[in-house]
Design an enzyme around this catalytic site. Structure first.
Site, PDB file in Angstrom:
ATOM      1  N   GLY A  47      45.595  40.142  39.937  1.00 45.12           N
ATOM      2  CA  GLY A  47      44.387  40.543  39.213  1.00 45.12           C
ATOM      3  C   GLY A  47      43.177  39.672  39.494  1.00 45.12           C
ATOM      4  O   GLY A  47      42.086  39.933  39.009  1.00 45.12           O
ATOM      5  N   ILE A  48      43.377  38.615  40.265  1.00 45.58           N
ATOM      6  CA  ILE A  48      42.321  37.623  40.522  1.00 45.58           C
ATOM      7  C   ILE A  48      41.650  37.925  41.866  1.00 45.58           C
ATOM      8  O   ILE A  48      42.319  38.265  42.836  1.00 45.58           O
ATOM      9  CB  ILE A  48      42.952  36.196  40.558  1.00 45.58           C
ATOM     10  CG1 ILE A  48      43.765  35.925  39.275  1.00 45.58           C
ATOM     11  CG2 ILE A  48      41.922  35.115  40.782  1.00 45.58           C
ATOM     12  CD1 ILE A  48      42.989  35.925  37.993  1.00 45.58           C
ATOM     13  N   ARG A  50      39.688  37.755  45.530  1.00 48.21           N
ATOM     14  CA  ARG A  50      40.122  37.089  46.768  1.00 48.21           C
ATOM     15  C   ARG A  50      39.711  35.615  46.809  1.00 48.21           C
ATOM     16  O   ARG A  50      40.528  34.742  47.082  1.00 48.21           O
ATOM     17  CB  ARG A  50      39.540  37.830  47.971  1.00 48.21           C
ATOM     18  CG  ARG A  50      40.192  37.448  49.282  1.00 48.21           C
ATOM     19  CD  ARG A  50      39.557  38.214  50.432  1.00 48.21           C
ATOM     20  NE  ARG A  50      39.535  39.650  50.183  1.00 48.21           N
ATOM     21  CZ  ARG A  50      38.746  40.512  50.815  1.00 48.21           C
ATOM     22  NH1 ARG A  50      37.948  40.089  51.771  1.00 48.21           N
ATOM     23  NH2 ARG A  50      38.773  41.783  50.524  1.00 48.21           N
ATOM     24  N   SER A 117      40.076  44.503  43.758  1.00 47.60           N
ATOM     25  CA  SER A 117      40.192  44.524  45.218  1.00 47.60           C
ATOM     26  C   SER A 117      38.988  45.155  45.909  1.00 47.60           C
ATOM     27  O   SER A 117      38.491  46.195  45.507  1.00 47.60           O
ATOM     28  CB  SER A 117      41.450  45.297  45.620  1.00 47.60           C
ATOM     29  OG  SER A 117      41.499  45.434  47.020  1.00 47.60           O
ATOM     30  N   ASN A 119      39.446  46.186  48.826  1.00 40.59           N
ATOM     31  CA  ASN A 119      40.118  47.130  49.735  1.00 40.59           C
ATOM     32  C   ASN A 119      40.604  48.375  49.012  1.00 40.59           C
ATOM     33  O   ASN A 119      41.388  49.150  49.578  1.00 40.59           O
ATOM     34  CB  ASN A 119      41.327  46.436  50.389  1.00 40.59           C
ATOM     35  CG  ASN A 119      40.912  45.236  51.210  1.00 40.59           C
ATOM     36  OD1 ASN A 119      40.080  45.354  52.105  1.00 40.59           O
ATOM     37  ND2 ASN A 119      41.465  44.072  50.900  1.00 40.59           N
ATOM     38  N   GLU A 170      47.429  48.149  33.191  1.00 39.18           N
ATOM     39  CA  GLU A 170      47.327  46.882  33.941  1.00 39.18           C
ATOM     40  C   GLU A 170      48.668  46.179  34.094  1.00 39.18           C
ATOM     41  O   GLU A 170      49.472  46.202  33.173  1.00 39.18           O
ATOM     42  CB  GLU A 170      46.420  45.918  33.161  1.00 39.18           C
ATOM     43  CG  GLU A 170      45.027  45.788  33.684  1.00 39.18           C
ATOM     44  CD  GLU A 170      44.916  45.112  35.034  1.00 39.18           C
ATOM     45  OE1 GLU A 170      45.914  44.563  35.531  1.00 39.18           O
ATOM     46  OE2 GLU A 170      43.832  45.137  35.611  1.00 39.18           O
ATOM     47  N   ASP A 171      48.864  45.533  35.234  1.00 37.25           N
ATOM     48  CA  ASP A 171      50.094  44.752  35.421  1.00 37.25           C
ATOM     49  C   ASP A 171      49.838  43.248  35.352  1.00 37.25           C
ATOM     50  O   ASP A 171      50.779  42.467  35.416  1.00 37.25           O
ATOM     51  CB  ASP A 171      50.742  45.070  36.780  1.00 37.25           C
ATOM     52  CG  ASP A 171      49.939  44.499  37.937  1.00 37.25           C
ATOM     53  OD1 ASP A 171      48.704  44.682  37.930  1.00 37.25           O
ATOM     54  OD2 ASP A 171      50.527  43.869  38.835  1.00 37.25           O
TER      55      ASP A 171
HETATM   56  C1  BG6 Z   1      43.771  42.441  42.840  1.00 36.29           C
HETATM   57  C2  BG6 Z   1      45.089  41.797  43.210  1.00 36.29           C
HETATM   58  O1  BG6 Z   1      43.976  43.788  42.522  1.00 36.29           O
HETATM   59  O2  BG6 Z   1      42.860  42.353  43.922  1.00 36.29           O
HETATM   60  C3  BG6 Z   1      44.859  40.375  43.660  1.00 36.29           C
HETATM   61  O3  BG6 Z   1      45.954  41.820  42.081  1.00 36.29           O
HETATM   62  C4  BG6 Z   1      43.860  40.358  44.798  1.00 36.29           C
HETATM   63  O4  BG6 Z   1      46.079  39.815  44.048  1.00 36.29           O
HETATM   64  C5  BG6 Z   1      42.561  41.018  44.351  1.00 36.29           C
HETATM   65  O5  BG6 Z   1      43.573  39.024  45.203  1.00 36.29           O
HETATM   66  C6  BG6 Z   1      41.510  41.073  45.439  1.00 36.29           C
HETATM   67  O6  BG6 Z   1      41.967  41.889  46.471  1.00 36.29           O
HETATM   68  P1  BG6 Z   1      41.293  42.050  47.906  1.00 36.29           P
HETATM   69  O7  BG6 Z   1      41.988  43.273  48.443  1.00 36.29           O
HETATM   70  O8  BG6 Z   1      39.839  42.281  47.679  1.00 36.29           O
HETATM   71  O9  BG6 Z   1      41.564  40.816  48.659  1.00 36.29           O
HETATM   72 MG    MG Z   2      47.229  44.529  39.397  1.00 36.70          MG
END
Ligand code: BG6
Ligand code: MG
Length: 218
Positions: A47-48, A50, A117, A119, A170-171
Site C-alpha cells: 500500500g506504500i 514506490r 501504483s 502502473n 483493501e488488503d
Molecule cells: C501499491 C503496492 O499498490 O502500489 C505497493 O501495494 C507499491 O507495494 C505501490 O509499492 C506503488 O506501486 P508502483 O507500481 O507505482 O511501483
Molecule cells: Mg494493496
C-alpha cells in the site's frame, strides 16, 4: 448503514496478487546492495508508494543514498517489476473478483480504483479489466500516499458519491486507515489479526455475494 452507492477497490492484493512481483523486484534490488529482504519485511511495503517503499527497503539495509541514486534505483526496480507483470493475464484476477464486480454493476453501484501504483492502468490492461472501473485514481494522480485519505476521497468525488456512501476494499493496513480517514466503510481483504482496523475482514471474494456482504455491514 447508509446506502452503498460506490465501491472503491485497491488494486495490488485485492484485484490481483502483484505483491509477489513487487517482492521479487525489491529483493533483487536489496541483494544488489548487499542485503536480503524477507517476506515479513515485504509486508511493510504493501500500500506504500514506490519512493516510500524504497526508503523503507534502504532503511532495512542501513543504506544511505542521495536523491539521484534513489531515483535511478526506483526506476530500475520498476523496469524489473513491469517485466514480471508481463506474465499477468485475465486469468490472474483473484478468485471471485470478476463476479463480484459484475454483481456490483448489475446493482448499479459505481466502481472505482484507489491505488498507490503508477502502473495500475498497465496491470488492469493485462487483466483486461479496465472497463470495470468508472474511475481510476492511481499513483500518478495522488500527491499524498495512504494512510492519507486523498486517494479514496478523489475517487468518491470523481463518482459524485458522498464518502459515507462508499465502501473501500483493501488488503493493506495503510489502505484501511486511508479508507477510515476518508469516512468510508472499510472491508479488509486478508487476515483479521492484521487488518483489525477494518469494519469487517474477509479472506477474499471467492463465494462472496454483494448482498450477503452488505448485510454483514449493517
Ligand atoms: C501499491 C503496492 O499498490 O502500489 C505497493 O501495494 C507499491 O507495494 C505501490 O509499492 C506503488 O506501486 P508502483 O507500481 O507505482 O511501483
Ligand atoms: Mg494493496
Amino acid at each position: 448503514m447508509p446506502t452503498v452507492q460506490a465501491c472503491l477497490f485497491d488494486l495490488d492484493g485485492v484485484i490481483v496478487d502483484t505483491a509477489k512481483y513487487h517482492y521479487l523486484a525489491w529483493r533483487q534490488l536489496a541483494n544488489q546492495l548487499g542485503f536480503d529482504l524477507t517476506l515479513e519485511q515485504n509486508e511493510l511495503l504493501k500500500g506504500i508508494s514506490r519512493m516510500e517503499s524504497l526508503d523503507i527497503v534502504l532503511g532495512i539495509g542501513g543504506v544511505q543514498l542521495d536523491e539521484e541514486e534513489k531515483s535511478k534505483l526506483a526506476a530500475e526496480k520498476n523496469v524489473r517489476y513491469l517485466e514480471l507483470c508481463k506474465q499477468i493475464t485475465p486469468d490472474d484476477a483473484l478468485p471471485g473478483v470478476r463476479g463480484f464486480l459484475d454483481e456490483l454493476r448489475a446493482d448499479a453501484i459505481k466502481v472505482g480504483l484507489g491505488s498507490a501504483s503508477k502502473n495500475a492502468r498497465t496491470i488492469l490492461t493485462n487483466l483486461d479489466m479496465l472497463t470495470y472501473f468508472d474511475t481510476i485514481v492511481d499513483g500518478n494522480r495522488v500527491t499524498k500516499g495512504k494512510p492519507d485519505p486523498q486517494v479514496f476521497l478523489m475517487g468518491a468525488e470523481d463518482l459524485s458519491v458522498a464518502p459515507e456512501h462508499c465502501i473501500v476494499f483493501e488488503d493493506a493496513v495503510a489502505g484501511i486507515q486511508s479508507g477510515n480517514a476518508a469516512g468510508m466503510l472499510t472491508i479488509g481483504i486478508g487476515e483479521q489479526s492484521v487488518l483489525n482496523e477494518a469494519d469487517i475482514v474477509i479472506k477474499g471474494f471467492d463465494g462472496v455475494s454483494v448482498d450477503d456482504l452488505f448485510e454483514k455491514l449493517t
